[in-house]
Design an enzyme around this catalytic site. Structure first.
Site, PDB file in Angstrom:
ATOM      1  N   LYS A  10    -102.582 102.358  44.374  1.00 40.78           N
ATOM      2  CA  LYS A  10    -102.145 103.743  44.552  1.00 40.78           C
ATOM      3  C   LYS A  10    -102.742 104.353  45.834  1.00 40.78           C
ATOM      4  O   LYS A  10    -103.672 103.798  46.423  1.00 40.78           O
ATOM      5  CB  LYS A  10    -102.558 104.555  43.313  1.00 40.78           C
ATOM      6  CG  LYS A  10    -101.819 104.136  42.035  1.00 40.78           C
ATOM      7  CD  LYS A  10    -102.210 105.029  40.858  1.00 40.78           C
ATOM      8  CE  LYS A  10    -101.449 104.642  39.599  1.00 40.78           C
ATOM      9  NZ  LYS A  10    -101.761 105.561  38.467  1.00 40.78           N
ATOM     10  N   TYR A  50     -91.430 107.147  38.020  1.00 37.55           N
ATOM     11  CA  TYR A  50     -92.169 107.630  36.844  1.00 37.55           C
ATOM     12  C   TYR A  50     -91.288 108.496  35.930  1.00 37.55           C
ATOM     13  O   TYR A  50     -91.813 109.334  35.199  1.00 37.55           O
ATOM     14  CB  TYR A  50     -93.389 108.442  37.292  1.00 37.55           C
ATOM     15  CG  TYR A  50     -94.660 107.641  37.506  1.00 37.55           C
ATOM     16  CD1 TYR A  50     -95.132 106.728  36.557  1.00 37.55           C
ATOM     17  CD2 TYR A  50     -95.439 107.843  38.650  1.00 37.55           C
ATOM     18  CE1 TYR A  50     -96.320 106.020  36.750  1.00 37.55           C
ATOM     19  CE2 TYR A  50     -96.642 107.141  38.854  1.00 37.55           C
ATOM     20  CZ  TYR A  50     -97.061 106.239  37.890  1.00 37.55           C
ATOM     21  OH  TYR A  50     -98.257 105.553  38.080  1.00 37.55           O
ATOM     22  N   PHE A  58     -98.668 116.351  33.245  1.00 34.47           N
ATOM     23  CA  PHE A  58     -99.272 115.876  34.500  1.00 34.47           C
ATOM     24  C   PHE A  58     -98.234 115.380  35.513  1.00 34.47           C
ATOM     25  O   PHE A  58     -98.590 114.937  36.595  1.00 34.47           O
ATOM     26  CB  PHE A  58    -100.293 114.768  34.211  1.00 34.47           C
ATOM     27  CG  PHE A  58     -99.748 113.568  33.453  1.00 34.47           C
ATOM     28  CD1 PHE A  58     -99.050 112.558  34.103  1.00 34.47           C
ATOM     29  CD2 PHE A  58     -99.948 113.456  32.079  1.00 34.47           C
ATOM     30  CE1 PHE A  58     -98.559 111.461  33.409  1.00 34.47           C
ATOM     31  CE2 PHE A  58     -99.456 112.356  31.370  1.00 34.47           C
ATOM     32  CZ  PHE A  58     -98.756 111.357  32.040  1.00 34.47           C
ATOM     33  N   ARG A  86    -102.936  94.404  33.061  1.00 33.84           N
ATOM     34  CA  ARG A  86    -103.378  95.648  32.411  1.00 33.84           C
ATOM     35  C   ARG A  86    -104.868  95.535  32.037  1.00 33.84           C
ATOM     36  O   ARG A  86    -105.625  96.505  32.154  1.00 33.84           O
ATOM     37  CB  ARG A  86    -102.555  95.935  31.138  1.00 33.84           C
ATOM     38  CG  ARG A  86    -101.077  96.189  31.356  1.00 33.84           C
ATOM     39  CD  ARG A  86    -100.701  97.587  31.718  1.00 33.84           C
ATOM     40  NE  ARG A  86    -101.263  98.656  30.933  1.00 33.84           N
ATOM     41  CZ  ARG A  86    -100.979  99.949  31.165  1.00 33.84           C
ATOM     42  NH1 ARG A  86    -100.139 100.296  32.140  1.00 33.84           N
ATOM     43  NH2 ARG A  86    -101.516 100.897  30.450  1.00 33.84           N
ATOM     44  N   THR A  92    -106.316 103.831  31.204  1.00 36.34           N
ATOM     45  CA  THR A  92    -105.804 104.887  32.099  1.00 36.34           C
ATOM     46  C   THR A  92    -106.929 105.816  32.551  1.00 36.34           C
ATOM     47  O   THR A  92    -107.062 106.117  33.735  1.00 36.34           O
ATOM     48  CB  THR A  92    -104.716 105.707  31.359  1.00 36.34           C
ATOM     49  OG1 THR A  92    -103.737 104.812  30.832  1.00 36.34           O
ATOM     50  CG2 THR A  92    -104.068 106.714  32.289  1.00 36.34           C
ATOM     51  N   ARG A 103    -110.393 100.036  37.279  1.00 37.78           N
ATOM     52  CA  ARG A 103    -110.510 101.493  37.105  1.00 37.78           C
ATOM     53  C   ARG A 103    -111.944 101.902  36.784  1.00 37.78           C
ATOM     54  O   ARG A 103    -112.437 102.909  37.313  1.00 37.78           O
ATOM     55  CB  ARG A 103    -109.528 101.955  36.026  1.00 37.78           C
ATOM     56  CG  ARG A 103    -108.075 101.973  36.558  1.00 37.78           C
ATOM     57  CD  ARG A 103    -107.068 102.149  35.463  1.00 37.78           C
ATOM     58  NE  ARG A 103    -105.742 102.497  35.968  1.00 37.78           N
ATOM     59  CZ  ARG A 103    -104.656 102.560  35.190  1.00 37.78           C
ATOM     60  NH1 ARG A 103    -104.746 102.312  33.900  1.00 37.78           N
ATOM     61  NH2 ARG A 103    -103.488 102.894  35.711  1.00 37.78           N
ATOM     62  N   ASN A 113    -106.496 106.818  39.728  1.00 36.19           N
ATOM     63  CA  ASN A 113    -107.105 105.675  39.055  1.00 36.19           C
ATOM     64  C   ASN A 113    -106.760 104.336  39.718  1.00 36.19           C
ATOM     65  O   ASN A 113    -106.745 103.296  39.073  1.00 36.19           O
ATOM     66  CB  ASN A 113    -106.763 105.691  37.558  1.00 36.19           C
ATOM     67  CG  ASN A 113    -105.270 105.704  37.302  1.00 36.19           C
ATOM     68  OD1 ASN A 113    -104.478 105.616  38.230  1.00 36.19           O
ATOM     69  ND2 ASN A 113    -104.886 105.798  36.047  1.00 36.19           N
ATOM     70  N   HIS A 116    -101.710 100.691  39.366  1.00 34.08           N
ATOM     71  CA  HIS A 116    -100.655 100.792  38.345  1.00 34.08           C
ATOM     72  C   HIS A 116    -100.295  99.396  37.876  1.00 34.08           C
ATOM     73  O   HIS A 116    -100.338  98.442  38.657  1.00 34.08           O
ATOM     74  CB  HIS A 116     -99.393 101.443  38.939  1.00 34.08           C
ATOM     75  CG  HIS A 116     -98.184 101.254  38.061  1.00 34.08           C
ATOM     76  ND1 HIS A 116     -97.892 102.086  37.002  1.00 34.08           N
ATOM     77  CD2 HIS A 116     -97.221 100.289  38.051  1.00 34.08           C
ATOM     78  CE1 HIS A 116     -96.798 101.641  36.385  1.00 34.08           C
ATOM     79  NE2 HIS A 116     -96.366 100.562  37.009  1.00 34.08           N
ATOM     80  N   GLU A 127     -89.220  98.188  37.212  1.00 37.44           N
ATOM     81  CA  GLU A 127     -90.105  98.558  38.317  1.00 37.44           C
ATOM     82  C   GLU A 127     -90.001  97.564  39.481  1.00 37.44           C
ATOM     83  O   GLU A 127     -89.981  97.972  40.644  1.00 37.44           O
ATOM     84  CB  GLU A 127     -91.547  98.672  37.800  1.00 37.44           C
ATOM     85  CG  GLU A 127     -91.694  99.864  36.845  1.00 37.44           C
ATOM     86  CD  GLU A 127     -93.044  99.949  36.143  1.00 37.44           C
ATOM     87  OE1 GLU A 127     -93.919  99.074  36.348  1.00 37.44           O
ATOM     88  OE2 GLU A 127     -93.221 100.918  35.373  1.00 37.44           O
TER      89      GLU A 127
END
Ligand code: UDP
Ligand code: MG
Length: 138
Positions: A10, A50, A58, A86, A92, A103, A113, A116, A127
């Site tokens: 990110k 998203y 958010f 993940r 998250t 993270r 964070n 993704h 995606e």
């Protein structure tokens, strides 16, 4: 099961010089990079990506953040790649993330964070297709 997943470093991760750190962890964990590029999304491109979160409180802040600077988008492949990536990312909220996850080690905020990852085969397919065409993947 050999699987592909979609990953992002990110804008906070790119701005803080964490691209290399994330790529090292991916390669050390035997996930293969099948596609990779640096992009800078517009707000509307983030909104499309998203879209599942569009009713969440958010959402507008997340879209502003994700379009605030360049990010690295990737397709990763490996055995159970979706769950493994993940797991490497961590929860998250970095405060809940396990020790040694990206993270936990680098995130500064629930929003900022660093990374993704797709959460299921259907989202991984959407995606990867959202960002890469056939000529951009090996
Ligand atoms: N997010 C946020 N506040 C929240 C939950 C999520 O700012 O309370 C942001 C965060 O950047 C997160 C992204 O929205 O990574 C997508 O949320 P999701 O629940 O899909 O988390 P992820 O799948 O990224 O762990
Ligand atoms: Mg998610």
């Amino acid at each position: 099961m050999l699987q592909q997943t979609f990953a992002i470093v990110k804008p906070d991760g790119v701005a803080r010089g964490l691209i290399g750190e994330v790529l090292i962890r991916i390669e050390r964990n035997q996930l293969k990079i099948k596609a990779l590029k640096l992009i800078h999304m517009t707000q509307s491109q983030v909104q499309g990506f998203y879209a599942v979160h569009k009713e969440r409180p958010f959402f507008s802040s997340l879209c502003a953040f994700m379009s605030s600077g360049p990010c690295v988008v990737m397709i990763l492949e490996g055995e159970n790649a979706i769950a493994r990536w993940r797991e490497m990312m961590g929860a998250t909220n970095y405060k809940d993330a396990a020790a040694g996850t990206i993270r936990r080690d680098f995130a500064t905020d629930i929003e900022k964070n660093v990374v993704h990852g797709s959460d299921a085969p259907e989202t991984a397919a959407f995606e990867t297709g959202y960002f890469f065409n056939a000529l951009e993947r090996v």
